[in-house]
Design a protein around this motif. Structure first.
Motif, short mmCIF file in Angstrom:
data_model
loop_
_atom_site.label_atom_id
_atom_site.label_comp_id
_atom_site.label_asym_id
_atom_site.label_seq_id
_atom_site.Cartn_x
_atom_site.Cartn_y
_atom_site.Cartn_z
N SER A 1 0.86 -1.18 0.00
CA SER A 1 0.00 0.00 0.00
C SER A 1 0.89 1.23 0.00
N PRO A 2 0.50 2.29 -0.70
CA PRO A 2 -0.75 2.53 -1.40
C PRO A 2 -0.85 1.72 -2.70
N ASP A 3 -2.09 1.57 -3.15
CA ASP A 3 -2.34 0.75 -4.34
C ASP A 3 -2.09 1.52 -5.63
N VAL A 4 -2.48 2.80 -5.63
CA VAL A 4 -2.32 3.66 -6.80
C VAL A 4 -1.51 4.88 -6.37
N ILE A 5 -0.52 5.23 -7.17
CA ILE A 5 0.36 6.35 -6.83
C ILE A 5 0.36 7.36 -7.97
N ARG A 6 0.13 8.61 -7.62
CA ARG A 6 0.20 9.68 -8.62
C ARG A 6 1.66 10.11 -8.71
N VAL A 7 2.28 9.81 -9.85
CA VAL A 7 3.72 10.00 -10.00
C VAL A 7 4.00 11.00 -11.11
N SER A 8 4.87 11.97 -10.85
CA SER A 8 5.27 12.89 -11.91
C SER A 8 6.22 12.18 -12.87
N ASN A 9 6.26 12.65 -14.10
CA ASN A 9 7.15 12.03 -15.08
C ASN A 9 8.61 12.10 -14.64
N PHE A 10 8.99 13.18 -13.94
CA PHE A 10 10.40 13.29 -13.54
C PHE A 10 10.74 12.40 -12.35
N GLN A 11 9.75 11.78 -11.73
CA GLN A 11 10.00 10.81 -10.66
C GLN A 11 9.88 9.37 -11.15
N LEU A 12 9.31 9.18 -12.33
CA LEU A 12 8.92 7.84 -12.76
C LEU A 12 10.12 6.90 -12.93
N ALA A 13 11.25 7.41 -13.40
CA ALA A 13 12.44 6.55 -13.55
C ALA A 13 12.90 6.04 -12.20
N GLU A 14 12.82 6.87 -11.18
CA GLU A 14 13.20 6.47 -9.83
C GLU A 14 12.25 5.39 -9.31
N PHE A 15 10.97 5.57 -9.55
CA PHE A 15 9.99 4.55 -9.15
C PHE A 15 10.23 3.25 -9.91
N ALA A 16 10.50 3.36 -11.22
CA ALA A 16 10.71 2.17 -12.04
C ALA A 16 11.89 1.36 -11.55
N ALA A 17 12.94 2.05 -11.08
CA ALA A 17 14.15 1.36 -10.63
C ALA A 17 13.90 0.48 -9.41
N THR A 18 12.82 0.72 -8.67
CA THR A 18 12.50 -0.10 -7.50
C THR A 18 11.89 -1.44 -7.88
N GLY A 19 11.39 -1.56 -9.11
CA GLY A 19 10.71 -2.79 -9.53
C GLY A 19 9.32 -2.93 -8.94
N SER A 20 8.81 -1.86 -8.36
CA SER A 20 7.52 -1.95 -7.66
C SER A 20 6.36 -1.31 -8.41
N ILE A 21 6.56 -0.99 -9.69
CA ILE A 21 5.50 -0.40 -10.49
C ILE A 21 5.04 -1.40 -11.55
N LEU A 22 3.75 -1.62 -11.62
CA LEU A 22 3.17 -2.62 -12.52
C LEU A 22 3.16 -2.12 -13.96
N PRO A 23 3.78 -2.82 -14.92
CA PRO A 23 3.67 -2.45 -16.33
C PRO A 23 2.21 -2.60 -16.80
N LEU A 24 1.76 -1.64 -17.57
CA LEU A 24 0.35 -1.61 -17.98
C LEU A 24 0.14 -1.94 -19.45
N ASP A 25 1.19 -2.27 -20.17
CA ASP A 25 1.09 -2.47 -21.62
C ASP A 25 0.01 -3.48 -21.99
N GLU A 26 0.02 -4.65 -21.36
CA GLU A 26 -0.95 -5.70 -21.69
C GLU A 26 -2.37 -5.30 -21.31
N LEU A 27 -2.52 -4.60 -20.19
CA LEU A 27 -3.85 -4.17 -19.77
C LEU A 27 -4.44 -3.15 -20.74
N VAL A 28 -3.60 -2.26 -21.23
CA VAL A 28 -4.06 -1.26 -22.19
C VAL A 28 -4.54 -1.93 -23.47
#
Length: 436
Positions: free
Chosen positions: A96-123
């Motif tokens: 938790s939290p389940d959904v996070i509002r992330v700015s584009n300039f923070q997204l690479a940092e979030f991605a590096a944690t491995g804790s963000i779900l890829p959405l490509d298949e869902l889209v």
């Protein structure tokens, strides 16, 4: 009392009892249903309790509409102004939290944690139109993966005081930094700064964020160059572009005196205060603060234009906020439904009334956008489409901001060279990245 009458009363009592029991059972089911609703926690910097922020009010209306359409899902807003709670949860693999509002300039940092779900298949699965956005979703990916759906976009704009320009007989807002420099002798006098360049460390997520956001990122990335490598680690821009940025900023302070050393301590709030008071005649600033400033400046004395760049039609680095799903959440299905709705054209029409430059292109078909109230948003939308570029940021972006800010400050205060800025930024960033 006869047996016959007693039998009637008994039957009546039984029916009443069954009705009561049925009502109680129905009530119990309703209560059970309410209690068993899935609660999705939503990390956002917009506080529902802030009655003065139209964006917060719009967020609340969007959540209300979602809950009405999805009664089995309830949304709990976790207010996180600086985004610290979100990145901490990602690093610690919290559910938790389940959904996070992330700015584009923070997204690479979030991605590096491995804790963000890829959405490509869902889209693809849910047939979301990847081109129904001011900037196609393909361009918002991080290292080839779609890690969030865009809610809005922000692009630098030139904000200026009309009376200051009129007094100096400036009839056309500057389009390039050369034109900004030419204004120095006409606008910078007494207590007025012609074009403020904020290189202070106050405000934002960290470091000289205002400087990097409004000026540096656009110059060094240019029209086609990367800002950082796709994985968000190595610097992507060239030495030549950084040297160009350093030379340009040095000249605006020294050769042209368009800005003064006072602005070396300016961040978001100081810059806004200067524009409001009129001690700053113009500055590249955030469109998301324009409406607030406009209400604070008397006599309709505030205006905006496209931010200056090296050449008149150059691209600007844009960012905004995406909704990302915590990969460690046990409520990913419900979280996806929420993300999908909050970035839908219907929800974006609500968000637009809060003043945002919303991301979905089809949302602009709404009647609101032909109203005078939406005129500025329409102009900003066109800027994003025509001159906006989404770039890749660093996994230690706030650290880079601070390194860059300090290097530029030193150059101005100690009469350093642009070459020294290039060396300092590259050396210190490499050291910081090795420790990250």
């Amino acid at each position: 009392m006869s047996d016959k009458k007693h039998l009637k009363l008994s039957r009546r009592s039984v029916v009443a009892g069954l009705a009561t029991a049925g009502a109680a059972t129905t009530l119990g089911l309703r209560q059970s249903s309410a209690q068993s609703a899935t609660e999705v926690s939503y990390n956002s910097f917009l506080d529902p309790a802030n009655a003065n922020d139209p964006r917060s009010a719009a967020q609340s209306r969007m959540i209300e509409a979602f809950e009405k359409a999805n009664p089995s899902i309830k949304i709990k807003v976790v207010v996180d102004p600086a985004g610290a709670n979100g990145i901490r949860a990602a690093r610690t693999k919290s559910g938790s939290p389940d959904v996070i509002r992330v700015s584009n300039f923070q997204l690479a940092e979030f991605a590096a944690t491995g804790s963000i779900l890829p959405l490509d298949e869902l889209v693809v699965r849910d047939k979301i139109d990847a081109n129904d956005w001011l900037i196609p979703l393909e361009q918002t990916k991080v290292n080839g993966r779609l890690l969030g759906l865009q809610q809005d976009y922000r692009i630098p704009i030139l904000i200026y005081r009309k009376s200051r320009f009129a007094d100096a007989q400036v009839t056309t807002p500057p389009r390039t930094y050369d034109e900004v420099g030419a204004l120095g002798a006409r606008l910078t006098k007494n207590n007025t700064i012609g074009y403020a360049i904020p290189i202070g460390l106050t405000g934002g997520i960290g470091g000289a964020q205002a400087f990097v956001e409004f000026i540096l990122s656009s110059i060094v990335a240019g029209n086609t160059d990367p800002f950082f490598a796709p994985d968000g680690r190595n610097i992507g821009f060239s030495d030549e572009r950084l040297l160009l940025a350093a030379t340009t900023v040095r000249d605006l302070f020294g050769k042209y005196k368009a800005s003064t050393p006072v602005t070396l301590q300016f961040g978001y709030n100081e810059l806004q205060d200067g524009l409001r008071a009129g001690t700053v005649a113009s500055a590249s600033f955030g469109l998301y603060r324009y409406k607030g400033l406009e209400r604070q400046v008397a006599d309709n004395d505030l205006a905006w234009a496209a931010a200056p760049s090296m050449s008149p039609a150059d691209k600007h680095a844009v960012y905004g906020f995406q909704l990302s799903i915590n990969a460690n959440s046990p409520r990913k299905d419900a979280a996806w439904e929420f993300v999908k709705y909050m970035t839908s054209p219907a929800a974006q029409m609500i968000a637009a009334r809060g003043g945002e430059v919303v991301a979905r292109a089809s949302a602009y078909d709404d009647a609101y956008f032909v109203s005078p109230e939406a005129a500025d948003q329409q102009g900003w939308k066109q800027l994003v489409q025509q001159r906006g570029r989404v770039v890749t940021y660093s996994v230690i972006q706030s650290t880079f901001n601070q390194i860059a800010g300090e290097a530029f400050q030193r150059m101005i205060l100690r009469s350093g060279t642009p070459e020294s800025v290039v060396t300092e930024i590259k050396t210190r960033y490499a050291e910081a990245l090795a420790k990250a």
